[in-house]
Each structure stands twice: as structure tokens, then as C-alpha cells.
Design an enzyme around this catalytic site. Structure first.
Site, PDB file in Angstrom:
ATOM      1  N   ARG A  71     -18.056 -46.594 110.411  1.00  0.00           N
ATOM      2  CA  ARG A  71     -19.118 -45.709 109.920  1.00  0.00           C
ATOM      3  C   ARG A  71     -20.443 -46.462 109.956  1.00  0.00           C
ATOM      4  NH1 ARG A  71     -19.181 -45.206 105.126  1.00  0.00           N
ATOM      5  NH2 ARG A  71     -17.362 -46.318 104.384  1.00  0.00           N
ATOM      6  N   TYR A 214     -17.066 -42.694 117.181  1.00  0.00           N
ATOM      7  CA  TYR A 214     -15.962 -43.287 116.408  1.00  0.00           C
ATOM      8  C   TYR A 214     -15.829 -42.703 115.000  1.00  0.00           C
ATOM      9  CZ  TYR A 214     -12.605 -46.978 115.221  1.00  0.00           C
ATOM     10  OH  TYR A 214     -11.469 -47.667 114.892  1.00  0.00           O
ATOM     11  N   LYS A 223     -15.657 -37.323 106.566  1.00  0.00           N
ATOM     12  CA  LYS A 223     -16.625 -37.790 105.576  1.00  0.00           C
ATOM     13  C   LYS A 223     -17.862 -36.890 105.523  1.00  0.00           C
ATOM     14  CE  LYS A 223     -14.047 -41.322 104.642  1.00  0.00           C
ATOM     15  NZ  LYS A 223     -13.311 -41.409 103.386  1.00  0.00           N
ATOM     16  N   HIS A 243     -13.600 -38.265  96.770  1.00  0.00           N
ATOM     17  CA  HIS A 243     -13.000 -39.270  97.651  1.00  0.00           C
ATOM     18  C   HIS A 243     -11.743 -39.780  96.942  1.00  0.00           C
ATOM     19  CE1 HIS A 243     -13.681 -43.315  99.956  1.00  0.00           C
ATOM     20  NE2 HIS A 243     -12.863 -42.522 100.602  1.00  0.00           N
ATOM     21  N   SER A 265     -13.127 -48.936  98.955  1.00  0.00           N
ATOM     22  CA  SER A 265     -12.356 -49.443 100.082  1.00  0.00           C
ATOM     23  C   SER A 265     -11.784 -50.826  99.766  1.00  0.00           C
ATOM     24  CB  SER A 265     -13.211 -49.487 101.349  1.00  0.00           C
ATOM     25  OG  SER A 265     -14.332 -50.273 101.099  1.00  0.00           O
ATOM     26  N   CYS A 267      -8.957 -51.437  98.280  1.00  0.00           N
ATOM     27  CA  CYS A 267      -8.215 -51.486  97.019  1.00  0.00           C
ATOM     28  C   CYS A 267      -6.824 -50.872  97.171  1.00  0.00           C
ATOM     29  CB  CYS A 267      -8.969 -50.752  95.920  1.00  0.00           C
ATOM     30  SG  CYS A 267     -10.444 -51.620  95.378  1.00  0.00           S
ATOM     31  N   ASP A 290      -6.907 -39.456 101.016  1.00  0.00           N
ATOM     32  CA  ASP A 290      -8.321 -39.841 101.065  1.00  0.00           C
ATOM     33  C   ASP A 290      -9.265 -38.879 100.341  1.00  0.00           C
ATOM     34  OD1 ASP A 290     -10.289 -41.681 101.984  1.00  0.00           O
ATOM     35  OD2 ASP A 290     -10.856 -40.336 103.599  1.00  0.00           O
ATOM     36  N   ARG A 389      -7.779 -48.221 113.645  1.00  0.00           N
ATOM     37  CA  ARG A 389      -7.259 -47.053 112.917  1.00  0.00           C
ATOM     38  C   ARG A 389      -6.050 -46.437 113.594  1.00  0.00           C
ATOM     39  NH1 ARG A 389      -9.751 -45.708 107.879  1.00  0.00           N
ATOM     40  NH2 ARG A 389     -11.519 -47.104 107.820  1.00  0.00           N
TER      41      ARG A 389
HETATM   42  O1  O2Y Z   1     -14.528 -46.160 110.078  1.00  0.00           O
HETATM   43  C1  O2Y Z   1     -14.586 -44.962 109.938  1.00  0.00           C
HETATM   44  O2  O2Y Z   1     -15.379 -44.277 110.580  1.00  0.00           O
HETATM   45  C2  O2Y Z   1     -13.704 -44.280 109.034  1.00  0.00           C
HETATM   46  S1  O2Y Z   1     -13.977 -44.609 107.379  1.00  0.00           S
HETATM   47  C3  O2Y Z   1     -12.593 -44.004 106.517  1.00  0.00           C
HETATM   48  C4  O2Y Z   1     -11.537 -43.454 107.197  1.00  0.00           C
HETATM   49  C5  O2Y Z   1     -10.457 -42.954 106.521  1.00  0.00           C
HETATM   50  C6  O2Y Z   1     -10.463 -42.996 105.159  1.00  0.00           C
HETATM   51  N1  O2Y Z   1     -11.484 -43.532 104.480  1.00  0.00           N
HETATM   52  C7  O2Y Z   1     -12.527 -44.059 105.126  1.00  0.00           C
HETATM   53  C8  O2Y Z   1     -13.609 -44.621 104.246  1.00  0.00           C
HETATM   54  O3  O2Y Z   1     -14.506 -45.307 104.700  1.00  0.00           O
HETATM   55  O4  O2Y Z   1     -13.539 -44.368 103.041  1.00  0.00           O
HETATM   56 MN    MN Z   2     -12.011 -42.950 102.517  1.00  0.00          MN
END
Ligand code: O2Y
Ligand code: MN
Length: 611
Positions: A71, A214, A223, A243, A265, A267, A290, A389
């Protein structure tokens, strides 16, 4: 199906506008069928982007561009009408200016490509808690991931009808193709991070994404819609978009309770959602790992998982850390940025076994000698990217609860917040009231291990409700929304139906820096205590900071000495006094006058009780 066949006038007009602006070669309205999934995968394999995995039926590995691996927080914008509405935790750009910039970027950006139109439902199709989105994208990788992560296709258009509400989501990888040009097996995206945009327009409930292909930047249901825009919808309509994982807990008598949990994240949120209990007779099943969307019905809060798949972090996932996740990824999965073994399987650090064979191909496509261990290398690059992932259909999880797709949702008995804290915060603590619970959510955070940017090692990075990257409006107002919902339930005589609120910490360390609590399946001991608290069991003592377990209420796991157990559930008065100062001066101060007074009152109450 063609644009002209769309029955929803606003949708048809929007899709036509996007096609005219982005000028793709072709427009495909996705139907969500297996044929569509298979042909999209074939196109990706033919383009050299997807690699079939010999060891996992119908599964594929993708390697993204090194600039496009996670992200893009610095390029994620909440374009509310003014900066104050976005609040201190979000990047803000004026929406008119941002739309102008992005419209210019979108002009002609899909040349030479297919524009896919993906109608998707977040939540079981037709559920009164679900919402519909439509994603326009030029990425077949997004199409196949959305097939797994959401419910896609004609059934969604049927529910949408001629005038239903949908969230318009635009996505482009920003790589038009000239005639005769192809991607040449290279992940297409905008490599300059400063030219990527992940934009949200909360006042019009719109999402515009550009330049990244991505994860959360591109799969806009997750998200962007299910948290950032949904949090705004939830504020406006009186519900909760969180979340949070959702788990089903069954006690040895067969009694069931559902709990939702928010952890920042790193945890172990997915591990907790799919936990294998060590406590005999107890059972954990997963509803979601999630995100939770929750609505009050007759005073009771009901939750759905808006997603249909898991987009889990691969490194660290093993049969030991998460048996159920490993079973979920045996087939029909997409892997991103994992290692590739000689025998055609994926591999990552801490998968539980060394990479088989002599060589392994790392996430950048380079051949490397197979590591003899699955440990994270002390030096040099790991084989899998740390944010590699797996995308897996939730229905493949052996511990998926049978009611996970119940359109009505499941009744939530408890909320669990928590973070990674080496000291001060006890193993488990129950709030004294709803507002005290909101206070707990608001102070959620984890200690950072290495010095980073403006924080020194050991200081706490606050991530209230684990929502900092995902709240689509001012977080001070978000706290107020939580308080308001609790007050409303109480005013309506439904206070006793509100979920009980807890705060956990699996990560306490002793003076030698060793973890004091084993975590993983042993966390079922804590869940069982929470279960009994929800049932009104007298197994707690009231303290200055909340209800803590009575000395023998949680039996110690093997290897945890009674004095360690006692330490884990006692009030660290000195530590809490420091915590209170840090919350008041460093954390709450950031929100200025948008921070609800009720939270300062909670802080004062605890401070007084500790004195
Ligand atoms: O890296 C990404 O784009 C995904 S981030 C993500 C993916 C699944 C569950 N949680 C998350 C997060 O950053 O909380
Ligand atoms: Mn998440």
C-alpha cells in the site's frame, strides 16, 4: 454484454464517460464466471506475468515491479472538502484540484488495453449490510483477484437494478500500449511512486486509483471501499465499518459467541482469526480475517465479512503459525511476490521448512541458492518480499464457519483491541463501560522495534482501532461516532446488548527480552475468559484500568510459571502513569478540539484511580 446493455442509467453513463476518457481498445463487462476467470488467467500467463505452479492445482505466481509491492500510504489521499474533514492522520488534497490532475492522467491511459468493468458486492449478494461497488480497471490481475476477494458479476447487476446505489471505483495501471507493444513479461505500473495516486472522495463516495497494480492500491473493494469509503458511509448511515477479524467461539458445552477484533499490522490478526485452540473442548472458526461491517438490528450488533477471500501476508505463515491458512492455499490461489522453487512451488521465509532443491527464484526473478533454513536472513535480501501475499477463496479454509455467508450477519458479543507492547499493558483487560472501551480502541498501538522516521525505538506508534491508514475522515469524529452509537443503544434501553470490549497484549517481554506469553493457540485461554465474561461469569477483579482476570481465572500454558502469569495480569501503576501522559500529550493532542471530551474524561478517571 456491452455498455449499451447496462440497465442502470447512471452506471451506463459513468462507464461510457470512463471509456471516452481512457480510450481502451475494448470494454469488457465482467460476468463473474469461471470461464472469465480462466480466460483472464490464460491472458496473464500468455503475457508472461502469471506462472502456473506445478505443485498447486490452478494456482499462479506473479512478480510485481519493485516499486509496486505494498500500500502506497504516502500517495493515499482523502480528498474531503477541506483538510479538517480529512483530519490529522490523512493526506489531503483539494478534491477539485485532485480530480483535475487525475483526469489529465487518465486521458488515454488505457490505450491498447482492455477496460474491464467489474460489478462487485462487498458482502453476500443482497445482504442488507452489503454494498455494491463497480471497479473499472485495465488490469487482468485485478480481475482475477477481485473474483476471489469479492462476489462479481451479473447477480450483482441484478441487485443493483436500474437505480441502486454503487460506489464507482476507477483504477488504471498507467501503462498504455502502443500498437504492437506488449508488457514483455514485465509487471505494468507507474514506477515513480510520486506519480501514483490512491484517491478517495468521501463527499461523493468515489475512489480513483492510478499507477499501482498491487494489493490494496488496486483491488479497490478492500481497503479503499470496505474501509475508507465504507467508514464514511457508516458515519453517515449509523453503522460500523471496521478493520476487524470476526471469529466464532464455541465452548465445551456447545454454546457459541462471535467476537470481532482489531489489531495493528504484525500482531497476528489472521492467525487469531484461524486459531487452533490448545484448550480442550473449545473451537474457533473464522467468519473473516480483516474487515467487519456491523449494523444494529433490534439493539443487537450484527456483523458480516464483506470479503470472499483472504489476501494474507505469506512470510511467517506456516503450519505452526497458521495451520488453517496453509490448508486454505493448497489450490485455486494467486501468489504475489513469493519465491519459486525448483519443483514448481511457492516458498517464503518462515514457511516452516527450508527451500527444497538446489536453487530458488526470488521475488525479483533472480535465481539464488536455496536457503538451508526458513529463517529471515540476517543480511541480504529475503527470497520472498516481506509483503508477499496469497489470495485464497475463504471457502477453502477448513475452519470457515458454516454461517460465514449468512446475509443477516452474526451477533457480536465482544470486541477485542490489542497491540504489540513489551511492558505495561496486561495480557487481557475488560473495559468498565462502552466509553471506556472506545478509550481502549483509541489508544491501540504497537511499540516500534527499530528507530524510524520521527519515532525512537521503544516508543508507541498509536494506531487507534487499527484504523489509522483506513479511516476515510477525521479520526476525532470517528471516535465520536463510536461514542454516539453506544449512547444511542443505551438511551434505547439496549445497553446490555452492546458488545463487551477487551484489550489484549500477547507480546509482553521479561527483563531478559523473552516473550512471557506463548501466543498462537494458547490465546484460546484468553478467548475463553472473554467468553465467560460475556456470559456474566464472576472471574474478574475491578482495577483502576479495567476488569482483569482473577488470579486463577486463566490457567497457565505449559512453561509459563505462576509468577509470570501473575505479572501478566497485574496493574503496572508506574507504567500506566507514563502511558497516561503519553496518551494525553503525544497522542490525543494531535486531534485538537475534534477529540471527544468523553475520552479525556476517561483518561482523567484512570489517572485518578491510579493515584
Ligand atoms: O499490501 C497491500 O496492499 C495489502 S495491505 C493488507 C492486506 C490484507 C489485509 N490487511 C492489509 C493491511 O494493510 O491491513
Ligand atoms: Mn488489514
Amino acid at each position: 454484454m456491452k455498455i449499451d446493455d447496462l440497465k442502470h442509467a447512471k452506471l451506463k453513463e459513468w462507464v461510457q464517460w470512463a471509456a471516452d476518457l481512457m480510450t481502451p481498445n475494448e470494454v469488457v463487462i465482467c460476468d463473474g464466471s469461471k470461464e472469465e476467470y480462466d480466460s483472464s488467467i490464460k491472458a496473464l500467463v500468455d503475457a508472461g506475468l502469471g506462472i502456473p505452479l506445478k505443485k498447486r492445482p490452478n494456482s499462479y505466481l506473479f512478480r510485481s515491479d519493485p516499486s509496486d509491492v505494498a500500500r502506497a500510504e504516502s500517495r493515499t489521499f482523502i480528498a474531503a472538502k477541506n483538510k479538517d474533514e480529512a483530519g490529522p492522520t490523512n493526506n489531503w488534497i483539494d478534491p477539485v484540484e485532485l480530480k483535475k490532475t487525475m483526469t489529465d492522467l487518465y486521458r488515454g491511459c488505457m490505450k491498447g488495453r482492455i477496460m474491464y468493468v467489474i460489478p462487485f458486492s462487498m458482502g453476500p449478494v443482497g445482504s442488507d449490510i452489503a454494498k455494491i461497488g463497480v471497479e473499472i480497471t485495465d488490469s487482468a490481475y485485478v480481475v482475477v483477484n477481485m473474483h476471489i476477494m469479492t462476489r462479481v458479476g451479473k447477480k450483482v447487476l441484478d441487485v443493483l437494478g436500474t437505480d441502486g446505489f454503487f460506489v464507482p471505483c476507477i483504477h488504471s495501471i498507467a501503462k498504455p500500449l502502443q500498437p504492437g507493444e506488449s508488457d514483455g513479461g514485465k509487471w505494468p505500473c507507474e514506477p515513480d511512486v510520486n506519480k501514483k495516486y490512491i484517491s478517495h472522495f468521501p463527499d461523493t463516495y468515489e475512489i480513483w486509483s492510478y499507477g499501482s497494480g498491487y494489493g490494496g492500491n488496486a483491488l479497490l473493494g478492500k481497503k479503499c471501499l470496505a474501509l475508507r469509503i465504507a467508514s464514511v458511509l457508516a458515519r453517515d448511515e449509523g453503522w460500523l465499518a471496521e478493520h476487524m477479524l470476526i471469529l466464532k467461539l464455541t465452548n465445551p458445552d456447545g454454546k457459541v459467541k462471535y467476537m470481532a477484533g482489531a489489531l495493528p499490522s504484525a500482531c497476528g490478526k489472521t492467525n487469531l482469526a484461524m486459531l487452533v485452540p490448545t484448550l480442550p473442548g473449545w473451537k474457533v472458526e473464522v467468519i473473516g480475517d480483516d474487515i467487519a461491517w456491523m449494523k444494529f438490528k433490534n439493539g443487537q450488533l450484527y456483523a458480516i465479512n464483506p470479503e470472499a477471500g483472504f489476501f494474507g501476508v505469506a512470510p511467517g505463515t506456516s503450519e505452526q503459525s497458521n495451520y488453517n491458512a496453509m490448508q486454505s492455499i493448497k489450490e485455486n490461489c494467486i501468489f504475489s511476490n513469493c519465491g519459486l522453487t525448483d519443483d514448481g512451488d511457492i516458498w517464503w521465509e518462515q514457511i516452516g521448512y527450508p527451500a527444497p532443491g538446489k536453487t530458488v527464484i526470488d521475488w525479483k526473478g533472480n535465481e539464488r541458492p536455496s536457503p538451508q533454513t526458513d529463517k529471515v536472513p540476517k543480511e541480504g535480501e529475503p527470497i520472498a518480499h516481506v509483503n508477499a501475499r496469497f489470495t485464497a477463496p475463504a471457502k477453502q479454509c477448513p475452519c470457515i464457519a458454516s454461517e460465514w455467508e449468512d446475509p443477516a450477519g452474526v451477533p457480536i458479543s465482544a470486541f477485542l483491541f490489542g497491540g504489540r507492547r513489551a511492558s505495561t499493558i496486561p495480557l487481557i483487560n475488560q473495559s468498565k463501560s462502552w466509553i471506556h472501551g472506545v478509550f481502549m480502541g483509541s489508544i491501540t498501538g504497537s511499540e516500534i522495534t527499530a528507530a524510524a522516521l520521527d519515532l525512537k525505538a521503544g516508543s508507541v506508534r498509536r494506531d487507534p482501532f487499527a484504523m489509522v491508514p483506513f479511516c476515510g475522515y477525521n479520526m476525532g469524529d470517528y471516535f465520536a461516532h463510536w461514542i454516539k452509537l453506544g449512547k444511542k443503544a443505551e438511551a434505547e434501553g439496549n445497553g446490555d446488548k452492546l458488545p463487551k470490549i477487551f484489550f489484549c497484549n500477547w507480546f509482553r517481554k521479561d527483563a531478559d527480552g523473552h516473550f512471557m506469553w506463548p501466543g498462537f493457540g494458547e490465546n484460546s485461554r484468553v478467548l475463553s475468559w472473554m467468553f465467560d465474561r460475556c456470559d456474566g461469569k464472576d472471574n474478574a477483579v475491578e482495577t483502576a484500568i479495567g476488569f482483569l482476570p482473577k488470579p486463577d481465572a486463566i490457567t497457565a500454558p505449559e512453561g509459563v510459571k505462576p509468577e509470570v502469569m501473575a505479572e501478566l495480569i497485574k496493574v503496572d501503576t508506574a507504567g500506566w502513569k507514563e502511558e497516561i501522559s503519553s496518551i494525553r500529550d503525544e497522542h490525543y493532542a494531535k486531534f485538537g478540539d475534534r477529540l471527544p471530551k468523553e475520552l479525556y474524561d476517561e483518561l482523567d478517571k484512570i489517572e485518578k484511580a491510579l493515584a
